[in-house]
Motif scaffolding. Sequence first.
Motif, PDB file in Angstrom:
ATOM      1  N   PRO A  62      13.773   5.052 -16.739  1.00  0.00           N
ATOM      2  CA  PRO A  62      13.356   5.900 -17.662  1.00  0.00           C
ATOM      3  C   PRO A  62      11.696   6.082 -17.348  1.00  0.00           C
ATOM      4  N   ARG A  63      11.156   5.349 -16.710  1.00  0.00           N
ATOM      5  CA  ARG A  63       9.727   5.362 -16.256  1.00  0.00           C
ATOM      6  C   ARG A  63       9.020   6.476 -15.924  1.00  0.00           C
ATOM      7  N   PRO A  64       9.707   7.164 -14.730  1.00  0.00           N
ATOM      8  CA  PRO A  64       8.963   8.344 -14.348  1.00  0.00           C
ATOM      9  C   PRO A  64       8.947   9.413 -15.391  1.00  0.00           C
ATOM     10  N   LEU A  65      10.010   9.470 -16.168  1.00  0.00           N
ATOM     11  CA  LEU A  65       9.972  10.598 -17.049  1.00  0.00           C
ATOM     12  C   LEU A  65       9.036  10.183 -18.420  1.00  0.00           C
ATOM     13  N   ALA A  66       8.952   8.922 -18.573  1.00  0.00           N
ATOM     14  CA  ALA A  66       8.043   8.582 -19.790  1.00  0.00           C
ATOM     15  C   ALA A  66       6.602   8.728 -19.367  1.00  0.00           C
ATOM     16  N   ALA A  67       6.171   8.491 -17.994  1.00  0.00           N
ATOM     17  CA  ALA A  67       4.852   8.684 -17.573  1.00  0.00           C
ATOM     18  C   ALA A  67       4.576  10.305 -17.634  1.00  0.00           C
ATOM     19  N   THR A  68       5.489  11.134 -17.348  1.00  0.00           N
ATOM     20  CA  THR A  68       5.062  12.748 -17.456  1.00  0.00           C
ATOM     21  C   THR A  68       4.912  12.873 -18.824  1.00  0.00           C
ATOM     22  N   LEU A  69       5.685  12.388 -19.812  1.00  0.00           N
ATOM     23  CA  LEU A  69       5.292  12.769 -21.314  1.00  0.00           C
ATOM     24  C   LEU A  69       4.148  12.307 -21.671  1.00  0.00           C
ATOM     25  N   ARG A  70       3.702  11.091 -21.401  1.00  0.00           N
ATOM     26  CA  ARG A  70       2.498  10.551 -21.735  1.00  0.00           C
ATOM     27  C   ARG A  70       1.168  11.612 -21.498  1.00  0.00           C
ATOM     28  N   ALA A  71       1.640  12.166 -20.222  1.00  0.00           N
ATOM     29  CA  ALA A  71       0.596  13.046 -19.934  1.00  0.00           C
ATOM     30  C   ALA A  71       0.285  14.067 -20.598  1.00  0.00           C
ATOM     31  N   PHE A  72       1.311  14.545 -21.583  1.00  0.00           N
ATOM     32  CA  PHE A  72       1.106  15.760 -22.439  1.00  0.00           C
ATOM     33  C   PHE A  72      -0.341  15.971 -23.069  1.00  0.00           C
ATOM     34  N   ALA A  73      -0.847  17.072 -22.855  1.00  0.00           N
ATOM     35  CA  ALA A  73      -2.236  17.157 -23.077  1.00  0.00           C
ATOM     36  C   ALA A  73      -2.444  17.706 -24.565  1.00  0.00           C
ATOM     37  N   GLY A  74      -1.707  18.344 -25.140  1.00  0.00           N
ATOM     38  CA  GLY A  74      -2.109  19.224 -26.328  1.00  0.00           C
ATOM     39  C   GLY A  74      -2.487  18.289 -27.434  1.00  0.00           C
ATOM     40  N   PRO A  75      -3.041  18.731 -28.578  1.00  0.00           N
ATOM     41  CA  PRO A  75      -3.371  17.799 -29.683  1.00  0.00           C
ATOM     42  C   PRO A  75      -2.021  17.743 -30.546  1.00  0.00           C
ATOM     43  N   LEU A  76      -1.689  16.643 -31.077  1.00  0.00           N
ATOM     44  CA  LEU A  76      -0.419  16.316 -31.902  1.00  0.00           C
ATOM     45  C   LEU A  76      -0.561  15.746 -33.056  1.00  0.00           C
ATOM     46  N   PRO A  77       0.058  15.848 -34.101  1.00  0.00           N
ATOM     47  CA  PRO A  77       0.031  15.464 -35.409  1.00  0.00           C
ATOM     48  C   PRO A  77      -0.125  13.789 -35.266  1.00  0.00           C
ATOM     49  N   PRO A  78      -0.470  13.035 -36.405  1.00  0.00           N
ATOM     50  CA  PRO A  78      -0.579  11.752 -36.298  1.00  0.00           C
ATOM     51  C   PRO A  78       0.935  11.351 -36.516  1.00  0.00           C
ATOM     52  N   LYS A  79       1.122  10.156 -35.595  1.00  0.00           N
ATOM     53  CA  LYS A  79       2.384   9.432 -35.573  1.00  0.00           C
ATOM     54  C   LYS A  79       3.451   9.993 -34.799  1.00  0.00           C
ATOM     55  N   VAL A  80       3.078  11.196 -34.155  1.00  0.00           N
ATOM     56  CA  VAL A  80       4.193  11.781 -33.211  1.00  0.00           C
ATOM     57  C   VAL A  80       4.339  10.890 -32.108  1.00  0.00           C
ATOM     58  N   THR A  81       5.793  10.631 -31.828  1.00  0.00           N
ATOM     59  CA  THR A  81       6.230   9.604 -30.686  1.00  0.00           C
ATOM     60  C   THR A  81       7.395  10.192 -29.999  1.00  0.00           C
ATOM     61  N   ALA A  82       7.540   9.794 -28.615  1.00  0.00           N
ATOM     62  CA  ALA A  82       8.664  10.025 -27.786  1.00  0.00           C
ATOM     63  C   ALA A  82       9.282   8.863 -27.460  1.00  0.00           C
ATOM     64  N   LEU A  83      10.525   8.967 -26.919  1.00  0.00           N
ATOM     65  CA  LEU A  83      11.242   7.905 -26.517  1.00  0.00           C
ATOM     66  C   LEU A  83      12.070   8.298 -25.582  1.00  0.00           C
ATOM     67  N   VAL A  84      12.199   7.502 -24.165  1.00  0.00           N
ATOM     68  CA  VAL A  84      12.993   7.678 -22.954  1.00  0.00           C
ATOM     69  C   VAL A  84      13.891   6.512 -22.819  1.00  0.00           C
ATOM     70  N   ASP A  85      15.214   6.577 -23.103  1.00  0.00           N
ATOM     71  CA  ASP A  85      16.364   5.535 -22.925  1.00  0.00           C
ATOM     72  C   ASP A  85      17.203   5.882 -21.779  1.00  0.00           C
ATOM     73  N   GLY A  86      16.998   4.863 -20.947  1.00  0.00           N
ATOM     74  CA  GLY A  86      17.895   5.160 -19.688  1.00  0.00           C
ATOM     75  C   GLY A  86      19.421   4.869 -19.707  1.00  0.00           C
ATOM     76  N   GLY A  87      19.671   4.337 -21.048  1.00  0.00           N
ATOM     77  CA  GLY A  87      20.966   3.934 -21.184  1.00  0.00           C
ATOM     78  C   GLY A  87      21.228   2.323 -20.982  1.00  0.00           C
ATOM     79  N   GLY A  88      20.379   1.397 -20.925  1.00  0.00           N
ATOM     80  CA  GLY A  88      20.394   0.034 -20.604  1.00  0.00           C
ATOM     81  C   GLY A  88      20.689  -0.720 -21.984  1.00  0.00           C
ATOM     82  N   ALA A  89      20.622  -1.922 -21.485  1.00  0.00           N
ATOM     83  CA  ALA A  89      21.194  -2.834 -22.662  1.00  0.00           C
ATOM     84  C   ALA A  89      20.406  -3.221 -23.745  1.00  0.00           C
ATOM     85  N   PHE A  90      19.321  -3.178 -23.699  1.00  0.00           N
ATOM     86  CA  PHE A  90      18.369  -3.169 -24.856  1.00  0.00           C
ATOM     87  C   PHE A  90      18.466  -2.067 -25.994  1.00  0.00           C
ATOM     88  N   PRO A  91      18.713  -2.394 -27.285  1.00  0.00           N
ATOM     89  CA  PRO A  91      18.815  -1.558 -28.199  1.00  0.00           C
ATOM     90  C   PRO A  91      17.898  -0.783 -28.615  1.00  0.00           C
TER      91      PRO A  91
END
Length: 373
Positions: free
Chosen positions: A105-134
């Motif tokens: 998931p790391r390449p997709l996560a890096a792309t999302l971190r680069a989103f440049a627009g202003p965002l409301p407080p507490k907005v979060t994204a998640l990228v799950d590669g389908g692995g073992a950690f819940p």
Amino acid sequence: MTAALRRDACPSLTAPMLTGDGWLARLTFTDGLSGEGLAGLAAVAARLGNGLIEVTSRGSLQLRGLAQGAKLAEALAPLGLPLAEGLPVVTSPLAGRDPAEAADPRPLAATLRAFAGPLPPKVTALVDGGGAFPLDAVPADVRLLRVAGGWRIGVGGTARTARWQDVCDADTAIAQACDLLTRISREARRGRDLDGLGVAPAPALRPAGAPVGRFGLREDIARAVAFPFGSAESGAVAALAAAAGAARLCPAPGRALVAVELTVADEAAFVGAATRLGFITDPGDPRLAIAACAGAACASGRLPARAIAARIAAERPDMTDGLHLHVSGCPKRCAQPAGPAVTLLADECGTRVTGDGRGVPADLEQYLLEVAR
């Protein structure tokens, strides 16, 4: 900036938030920390703050009790920590090392971190590669999940409550995720509040698992421990870091710390140190089912929340069977878990028990009120 103005903000390294016990800074990382790096961070927490280090439910690190004007960024710079910037994006601490992953998931996560627009407080994204950690129970405004045939996008909430979109390839998933973030930015609304979205059938949920225990990696192993109620003293954190050998230490969802790339010999030393220092090493530990705010350590706290939570876990571990408990020292409900919970809450009117719209058994309510006296 005043506490009233910052109450709904999301604190960071460069924009800490004023709380009842001083200023709070939240740190996120792109990779694990070395043992020396985590020990150095613990020393900074003791020198500039009150010595408490927290891991949040989404896997960020928090330093509490900072003085106004504390030069935290300057103090951390020599440590060379892999600090993340931009949109907070949650990934598995095993990302790129997990043989159960369908995709890194790391390449997709890096792309999302680069989103440049202003965002409301507490907005979060998640990228799950389908692995073992819940990760299914971690809420996010935009979540990407690798499934058979491609990626699914879920909007708002946890994996159970998100509004899911159809399967697509990685490029389309990133484009759609960025479009959703642009809407969130333009409309100043959280993902859960966006309207006009089509809804596809939800993907199958994985069995719920604790963020504690051993995980197999492509090379070596990983071992996860949890901070009791998300908090530990800086001295204990430094001692745990010293016991990790050459492993990388990844703060993780579930208020956990995951040592990756451990050898079997290092694992024994790490788990032994974690046990002696009071960290959670057993997936069945009842403390994992109880969330508690800083309580008496915060000037806003009307209850010694973490002491009460520890007493409940020791006296009545059966009360956490299939139930999430939350102990909150004030009406702000810091550390509120995702999903329904029974909350012991203190406010200006006294102490009360709430069930977030669900009935609370009379014996549980009576016991919680008794331990709060």
